[in-house]
Motif scaffolding. Structure first.
Motif, PDB file in Angstrom:
ATOM      1  N   GLU A  63       0.775  -1.256  -0.060  1.00  0.00           N
ATOM      2  CA  GLU A  63      -0.092  -0.055   0.068  1.00  0.00           C
ATOM      3  C   GLU A  63       0.866   1.197  -0.185  1.00  0.00           C
ATOM      4  OE1 GLU A  63      -2.392   2.771  -0.178  1.00  0.00           O
ATOM      5  OE2 GLU A  63      -3.069   0.886  -0.197  1.00  0.00           O
ATOM      6  N   PRO A  64       0.788   2.041  -1.085  1.00  0.00           N
ATOM      7  CA  PRO A  64       1.817   3.305  -1.121  1.00  0.00           C
ATOM      8  C   PRO A  64       1.555   4.290  -0.149  1.00  0.00           C
ATOM      9  CG  PRO A  64       0.767   2.871  -3.212  1.00  0.00           C
ATOM     10  CD  PRO A  64       0.041   1.734  -2.169  1.00  0.00           C
ATOM     11  N   SER A  65       0.310   4.113   0.608  1.00  0.00           N
ATOM     12  CA  SER A  65       0.209   5.243   1.892  1.00  0.00           C
ATOM     13  C   SER A  65       1.129   5.101   2.941  1.00  0.00           C
ATOM     14  CB  SER A  65      -1.372   5.065   2.134  1.00  0.00           C
ATOM     15  OG  SER A  65      -2.305   5.253   1.305  1.00  0.00           O
ATOM     16  N   TYR A  66       1.488   3.569   3.112  1.00  0.00           N
ATOM     17  CA  TYR A  66       2.247   3.554   4.348  1.00  0.00           C
ATOM     18  C   TYR A  66       4.058   4.024   3.787  1.00  0.00           C
ATOM     19  CZ  TYR A  66      -0.916   0.517   6.410  1.00  0.00           C
ATOM     20  OH  TYR A  66      -2.127   0.108   6.925  1.00  0.00           O
ATOM     21  N   LEU A  67       4.304   3.775   2.544  1.00  0.00           N
ATOM     22  CA  LEU A  67       5.471   4.403   2.087  1.00  0.00           C
ATOM     23  C   LEU A  67       5.592   5.857   2.260  1.00  0.00           C
ATOM     24  CD1 LEU A  67       8.461   3.462   1.631  1.00  0.00           C
ATOM     25  CD2 LEU A  67       7.812   3.409  -1.113  1.00  0.00           C
ATOM     26  N   GLN A  68       4.367   6.356   1.864  1.00  0.00           N
ATOM     27  CA  GLN A  68       4.423   7.948   2.028  1.00  0.00           C
ATOM     28  C   GLN A  68       4.459   8.297   3.177  1.00  0.00           C
ATOM     29  OE1 GLN A  68       0.714   9.373   0.128  1.00  0.00           O
ATOM     30  NE2 GLN A  68       1.280   8.293  -1.873  1.00  0.00           N
ATOM     31  N   LEU A  69       4.075   7.456   4.126  1.00  0.00           N
ATOM     32  CA  LEU A  69       3.982   8.149   5.641  1.00  0.00           C
ATOM     33  C   LEU A  69       5.251   8.015   6.030  1.00  0.00           C
ATOM     34  CD1 LEU A  69       2.288   8.550   8.134  1.00  0.00           C
ATOM     35  CD2 LEU A  69       2.305   6.184   8.712  1.00  0.00           C
ATOM     36  N   ILE A  70       6.265   7.031   5.403  1.00  0.00           N
ATOM     37  CA  ILE A  70       7.580   6.919   6.065  1.00  0.00           C
ATOM     38  C   ILE A  70       8.240   8.320   5.341  1.00  0.00           C
ATOM     39  CG2 ILE A  70       9.611   5.864   5.762  1.00  0.00           C
ATOM     40  CD1 ILE A  70       8.204   3.456   5.738  1.00  0.00           C
ATOM     41  N   VAL A  71       7.995   8.295   4.071  1.00  0.00           N
ATOM     42  CA  VAL A  71       8.493   9.718   3.449  1.00  0.00           C
ATOM     43  C   VAL A  71       8.307  10.963   4.036  1.00  0.00           C
ATOM     44  CG1 VAL A  71       8.402  11.001   1.269  1.00  0.00           C
ATOM     45  CG2 VAL A  71       8.657   8.499   0.931  1.00  0.00           C
ATOM     46  N   ALA A  72       7.083  11.111   4.613  1.00  0.00           N
ATOM     47  CA  ALA A  72       6.541  12.262   5.115  1.00  0.00           C
ATOM     48  C   ALA A  72       7.401  12.618   6.241  1.00  0.00           C
ATOM     49  CB  ALA A  72       5.243  12.109   5.739  1.00  0.00           C
ATOM     50  N   PHE A  73       7.819  11.671   7.064  1.00  0.00           N
ATOM     51  CA  PHE A  73       8.863  11.678   8.259  1.00  0.00           C
ATOM     52  C   PHE A  73      10.206  12.394   7.877  1.00  0.00           C
ATOM     53  CE2 PHE A  73       5.768   8.916  10.596  1.00  0.00           C
ATOM     54  CZ  PHE A  73       5.474   9.836  11.570  1.00  0.00           C
ATOM     55  N   VAL A  82      -0.409  14.095   7.182  1.00  0.00           N
ATOM     56  CA  VAL A  82      -1.917  13.951   7.336  1.00  0.00           C
ATOM     57  C   VAL A  82      -2.695  13.165   6.431  1.00  0.00           C
ATOM     58  CG1 VAL A  82      -3.770  15.415   7.717  1.00  0.00           C
ATOM     59  CG2 VAL A  82      -1.692  16.310   8.626  1.00  0.00           C
ATOM     60  N   GLY A  83      -2.323  13.283   5.187  1.00  0.00           N
ATOM     61  CA  GLY A  83      -3.078  12.737   3.982  1.00  0.00           C
ATOM     62  C   GLY A  83      -2.968  11.320   4.164  1.00  0.00           C
ATOM     63  N   SER A  84      -1.590  10.847   4.188  1.00  0.00           N
ATOM     64  CA  SER A  84      -1.408   9.429   4.419  1.00  0.00           C
ATOM     65  C   SER A  84      -1.653   8.840   5.436  1.00  0.00           C
ATOM     66  CB  SER A  84       0.201   9.189   4.209  1.00  0.00           C
ATOM     67  OG  SER A  84       0.757   9.840   5.158  1.00  0.00           O
ATOM     68  N   SER A  85      -1.751   9.389   6.713  1.00  0.00           N
ATOM     69  CA  SER A  85      -2.407   8.894   7.794  1.00  0.00           C
ATOM     70  C   SER A  85      -3.745   8.714   7.779  1.00  0.00           C
ATOM     71  CB  SER A  85      -2.244   9.800   9.087  1.00  0.00           C
ATOM     72  OG  SER A  85      -0.792   9.893   9.030  1.00  0.00           O
ATOM     73  N   ARG A  86      -4.797   9.731   7.032  1.00  0.00           N
ATOM     74  CA  ARG A  86      -5.957   9.480   6.926  1.00  0.00           C
ATOM     75  C   ARG A  86      -6.321   8.393   6.078  1.00  0.00           C
ATOM     76  NH1 ARG A  86      -8.472  15.110   4.935  1.00  0.00           N
ATOM     77  NH2 ARG A  86      -7.532  15.822   7.088  1.00  0.00           N
ATOM     78  N   LYS A  87      -5.598   8.083   4.959  1.00  0.00           N
ATOM     79  CA  LYS A  87      -6.052   7.299   4.184  1.00  0.00           C
ATOM     80  C   LYS A  87      -5.938   5.738   4.957  1.00  0.00           C
ATOM     81  CE  LYS A  87      -5.648   8.672  -0.512  1.00  0.00           C
ATOM     82  NZ  LYS A  87      -5.301   8.466  -1.978  1.00  0.00           N
TER      83      LYS A  87
END
Length: 343
Positions: free
Chosen positions: A93-103, A242-247
């Motif tokens: 799921e790309p959202s989890y990698l996006q979350l890591i990228v966000a940090f 915020v966006g990836s966490s919400r997804k």
């Protein structure tokens, strides 16, 4: 839809201005916007259309500044990695990698508020193996998210490259990645008409950005360029977080709750079909509980499960682990709206 296109078009121009200033990051700025317009699985396709166009235009403009040593060790290892990332996008799921990228992006705060004289140290040489590793990681992350951005910008800065060399070498390194990704996404069906339309809008905006940025550069100092670039990354990281966490919360039914009573404190994490509980009580001390399938039961307890299942509509099983004690199991049996706990 028209309003979304206008916002995306103007944001893309600004994002690629910033990309030219700080050596990358445009795609990561655009991901939060695209999160509101497209499903996560097709966002990389839209981004790649735009970044491919941008890389081609920058190669044309800065071709004399390409560092071929980096190029020759980066690209051969990045292409297999982008193939791997493109293949795994159906399973990750790309959202989890996006979350890591966000940090990682938010981690640029020290550069944003640091001293104007506190630049990154330059090292003129990196080993060939290190260049290969950077190429592989860049390709893999890019294959899944459709972007690399400032995650690897420090690598280019520490090579002692000039701004023109960073722009040119990055573009040369990534143009093949973007082309391979487009082919992979099309073969795997990871695209849509909406994603194609937004991708073409991004592509046109990148050309406008490349043409106009040269008129802006003379009026802004290098230090201000860096502040703008890092500031955009930090803001993008916060929005992406915020966006990836919400997804993740919406897609995987993520719920965290805390319950407290005089004799017991319980922290519960619900994720997809998994239930994890960290519990502390005066009577039993610290316990960790997680839901399991009946196949996770010891053989001697499976018969108990089969017996209960004959007389109950559903059985929920939890494995309980205590410090310095063996594991125990709890059965929650449902029958006619009544829940019974059996140890």
């Amino acid at each position: 839809m028209i309003a979304n296109l206008v916002i995306l078009f103007l944001s893309t121009i600004v994002a690629f201005w910033i990309s030219a200033i700080c050596g990358g990051g445009a795609s990561l700025i655009l991901i939060p916007l695209l999160n509101f317009m497209l499903p996560s699985s097709v966002i990389p396709f839209s981004l790649t259309i735009g970044t491919f166009t941008s890389s081609v235009s920058r190669i044309v403009v800065f071709k004399r500044h390409i560092n071929w040593k980096i190029f020759l060790w980066f690209v051969p290892f990045s292409i297999p990695a982008v193939l791997l990332g493109g293949y795994l996008i159906k399973y990750i799921e790309p959202s989890y990698l996006q979350l890591i990228v966000a940090f990682f992006l938010i981690g640029n705060i020290p550069q944003l508020f640091g001293s104007k004289n506190a630049d990154l140290p330059s090292e003129n040489k990196y080993s060939k193996s290190f260049l290969a590793i950077i190429g592989f990681l860049s390709g893999f992350i890019s294959g899944i998210t459709g972007a690399i951005g400032l995650l690897f910008n420090r690598f280019y800065l520490r090579m002692g490259l000039s701004k023109e060399e960073i722009i040119a070498t990055r573009a040369a390194n990534e143009v093949f990645l973007h082309l391979v990704k487009l082919i992979i996404y099309i073969i795997l069906g990871l695209y849509s008409k909406a994603a194609l339309g937004l991708g073409l809008a991004i592509a046109i905006a990148t050309i406008v950005s490349s043409v106009t940025v040269k008129f802006i550069l003379p009026y802004v100092s290098d230090q201000l360029f860096k502040k703008i670039g890092y500031g955009a990354m930090v803001v993008s990281g916060a929005v992406l977080l915020v966006g990836s966490s919400r997804k993740i919360v919406d897609q995987d039914s993520l719920l965290i709750s805390l319950a407290h009573s005089p004799n017991k404190t319980e922290l519960t994490l619900n994720w997809r079909e998994t239930n994890l509980v960290l519990e502390y009580s005066k009577a039993h001390g610290l316990e960790f509980e997680r839901s399991i399938h009946w196949t996770g039961l010891p053989l001697q307890l499976r018969q108990k499960y089969f017996t209960l299942s004959k007389n109950h509509s559903s059985i929920h099983i939890e494995k309980v682990m205590q410090f310095r004690k063996g594991a125990s199991y709890e059965f929650y049996a449902h029958k006619e709206g009544v829940l019974t706990r059996l140890d």
